[in-house]
Motif scaffolding. Structure first.
Motif, short mmCIF file in Angstrom:
data_model
loop_
_atom_site.label_atom_id
_atom_site.label_comp_id
_atom_site.label_asym_id
_atom_site.label_seq_id
_atom_site.Cartn_x
_atom_site.Cartn_y
_atom_site.Cartn_z
N VAL A 107 0.81 -1.21 0.00
CA VAL A 107 0.00 0.00 0.00
C VAL A 107 0.85 1.27 0.00
O VAL A 107 0.57 2.22 -0.74
CB VAL A 107 -0.98 -0.01 1.20
CG1 VAL A 107 -1.78 1.26 1.27
CG2 VAL A 107 -1.91 -1.22 1.10
N LEU A 108 1.92 1.31 0.79
CA LEU A 108 2.76 2.51 0.82
C LEU A 108 3.42 2.76 -0.53
O LEU A 108 3.49 3.90 -1.00
CB LEU A 108 3.81 2.40 1.93
CG LEU A 108 3.27 2.42 3.35
CD1 LEU A 108 4.40 2.21 4.36
CD2 LEU A 108 2.56 3.73 3.63
N GLU A 109 3.89 1.71 -1.17
CA GLU A 109 4.50 1.83 -2.49
C GLU A 109 3.46 2.29 -3.52
O GLU A 109 3.75 3.10 -4.40
CB GLU A 109 5.14 0.51 -2.92
CG GLU A 109 5.80 0.54 -4.27
CD GLU A 109 7.06 1.39 -4.32
OE1 GLU A 109 7.62 1.53 -5.42
OE2 GLU A 109 7.49 1.95 -3.29
N GLN A 110 2.24 1.79 -3.41
CA GLN A 110 1.17 2.24 -4.31
C GLN A 110 0.93 3.73 -4.16
O GLN A 110 0.78 4.46 -5.15
CB GLN A 110 -0.13 1.49 -4.02
CG GLN A 110 -0.11 0.05 -4.44
CD GLN A 110 -1.36 -0.68 -3.97
OE1 GLN A 110 -1.98 -0.33 -2.97
NE2 GLN A 110 -1.71 -1.73 -4.69
N GLY A 111 0.91 4.21 -2.94
CA GLY A 111 0.71 5.64 -2.69
C GLY A 111 1.84 6.47 -3.24
O GLY A 111 1.62 7.52 -3.85
N ARG A 112 3.07 6.01 -3.05
CA ARG A 112 4.22 6.73 -3.56
C ARG A 112 4.18 6.83 -5.08
O ARG A 112 4.38 7.89 -5.66
CB ARG A 112 5.51 6.04 -3.11
CG ARG A 112 6.78 6.83 -3.44
CD ARG A 112 8.05 6.05 -3.09
NE ARG A 112 8.28 4.91 -3.95
CZ ARG A 112 8.68 4.99 -5.24
NH1 ARG A 112 8.86 6.16 -5.79
NH2 ARG A 112 8.86 3.90 -5.95
N LEU A 113 3.89 5.71 -5.74
CA LEU A 113 3.83 5.70 -7.20
C LEU A 113 2.66 6.53 -7.73
O LEU A 113 2.79 7.21 -8.75
CB LEU A 113 3.73 4.26 -7.71
CG LEU A 113 4.99 3.43 -7.55
CD1 LEU A 113 4.72 1.97 -7.83
CD2 LEU A 113 6.10 3.95 -8.44
N ALA A 114 1.53 6.49 -7.05
CA ALA A 114 0.38 7.30 -7.46
C ALA A 114 0.71 8.80 -7.37
O ALA A 114 0.39 9.57 -8.27
CB ALA A 114 -0.84 6.96 -6.62
N ALA A 115 1.35 9.19 -6.28
CA ALA A 115 1.74 10.60 -6.12
C ALA A 115 2.71 11.01 -7.22
O ALA A 115 2.61 12.11 -7.79
CB ALA A 115 2.36 10.82 -4.75
N ARG A 116 3.65 10.14 -7.55
CA ARG A 116 4.61 10.43 -8.63
C ARG A 116 3.89 10.62 -9.96
O ARG A 116 4.20 11.53 -10.72
CB ARG A 116 5.62 9.27 -8.73
CG ARG A 116 6.62 9.38 -9.84
CD ARG A 116 7.77 10.33 -9.50
NE ARG A 116 7.46 11.68 -9.94
CZ ARG A 116 7.97 12.80 -9.43
NH1 ARG A 116 8.80 12.75 -8.42
NH2 ARG A 116 7.64 13.97 -9.88
N GLN A 117 2.89 9.78 -10.22
CA GLN A 117 2.14 9.89 -11.48
C GLN A 117 1.36 11.21 -11.53
O GLN A 117 1.30 11.87 -12.57
CB GLN A 117 1.18 8.71 -11.63
CG GLN A 117 1.90 7.42 -11.84
CD GLN A 117 1.61 6.79 -13.19
OE1 GLN A 117 0.98 7.38 -14.05
NE2 GLN A 117 2.10 5.60 -13.37
N VAL A 118 0.76 11.60 -10.42
CA VAL A 118 0.03 12.87 -10.38
C VAL A 118 0.98 14.03 -10.63
O VAL A 118 0.69 14.93 -11.42
CB VAL A 118 -0.72 13.04 -9.03
CG1 VAL A 118 -1.25 14.45 -8.88
CG2 VAL A 118 -1.85 12.02 -8.92
N LEU A 119 2.12 14.03 -9.96
CA LEU A 119 3.10 15.10 -10.17
C LEU A 119 3.60 15.13 -11.61
O LEU A 119 3.73 16.21 -12.21
CB LEU A 119 4.26 14.96 -9.19
CG LEU A 119 3.90 15.17 -7.72
CD1 LEU A 119 5.09 14.84 -6.82
CD2 LEU A 119 3.41 16.59 -7.47
N ASP A 120 3.85 13.96 -12.19
CA ASP A 120 4.27 13.90 -13.60
C ASP A 120 3.17 14.43 -14.51
O ASP A 120 3.45 15.13 -15.48
CB ASP A 120 4.63 12.47 -13.99
CG ASP A 120 5.92 11.98 -13.34
OD1 ASP A 120 6.66 12.81 -12.75
OD2 ASP A 120 6.17 10.76 -13.40
N ALA A 121 1.92 14.10 -14.22
CA ALA A 121 0.80 14.57 -15.05
C ALA A 121 0.68 16.08 -14.97
O ALA A 121 0.45 16.75 -15.99
CB ALA A 121 -0.49 13.90 -14.59
#
Length: 159
Positions: A107-121
């Motif tokens: 779950v923590l890794e999912q959150g980190r990757l999701a935040a990265r995707q939002v910032l990239d978007a």
């Protein structure tokens, strides 16, 4: 992250989020191929467990929902796992307390990757090429506890 509410990336994100939310509310039971896929909303579990075609197992969208299914089963005098198996997703802290079979995910890794995707978007929304989501597959593992068993009357193959 912040920016004007009408930005293209904001509209795309909202549209995708709404589509995923609508998909989750498509009713308690629907047909898929030759099997029945049961999608349970919180208020739908009792009719599913008392219906003419009661499932032999319920896979809930989260451990918390699975615990709710277990509670409803108990109130209906159904035994878990003898009458109905229950599986959750997440491996929440309470899963071990309830001896719930679950699919553990990072779950923590999912959150980190999701935040990265939002910032990239957000960063790419001002560029000509735009943003394309990365497909990321993270490992999961089945944690078998005491809420699953073969269906009643199932024949176990010889080894």
């Amino acid at each position: 992250a912040h920016g004007p509410a009408g930005r293209l990336v904001d509209r795309r994100f909202k549209t995708r989020l709404e589509a995923r939310f609508e998909d989750r509310l498509t009713g308690p039971v629907r047909q898929r191929h030759d099997e029945t896929e049961i999608r349970i909303r919180p208020g739908d579990v009792v009719p599913v467990l008392t219906g003419a075609h009661r499932p032999t197992a319920v896979v809930a969208a989260s451990d918390e929902m699975a615990i709710g299914v277990m509670r409803a089963a108990r109130q209906l005098d159904l035994r878990v796992p003898e009458d109905v198996s229950v599986v959750g997703i997440d491996d929440h802290e309470l899963a071990s307390f309830f001896d719930l079979t679950t699919v553990a995910q990072p779950v923590l890794e999912q959150g980190r990757l999701a935040a990265r995707q939002v910032l990239d978007a957000l960063a790419a929304s001002d560029t000509a090429e735009g943003w394309h989501p990365a497909q990321v597959i993270l490992p999961t593992r089945l944690v078998v506890r005491r809420t699953t068993a073969p269906p009643a009357g199932a024949v176990t193959p010889a080894r």
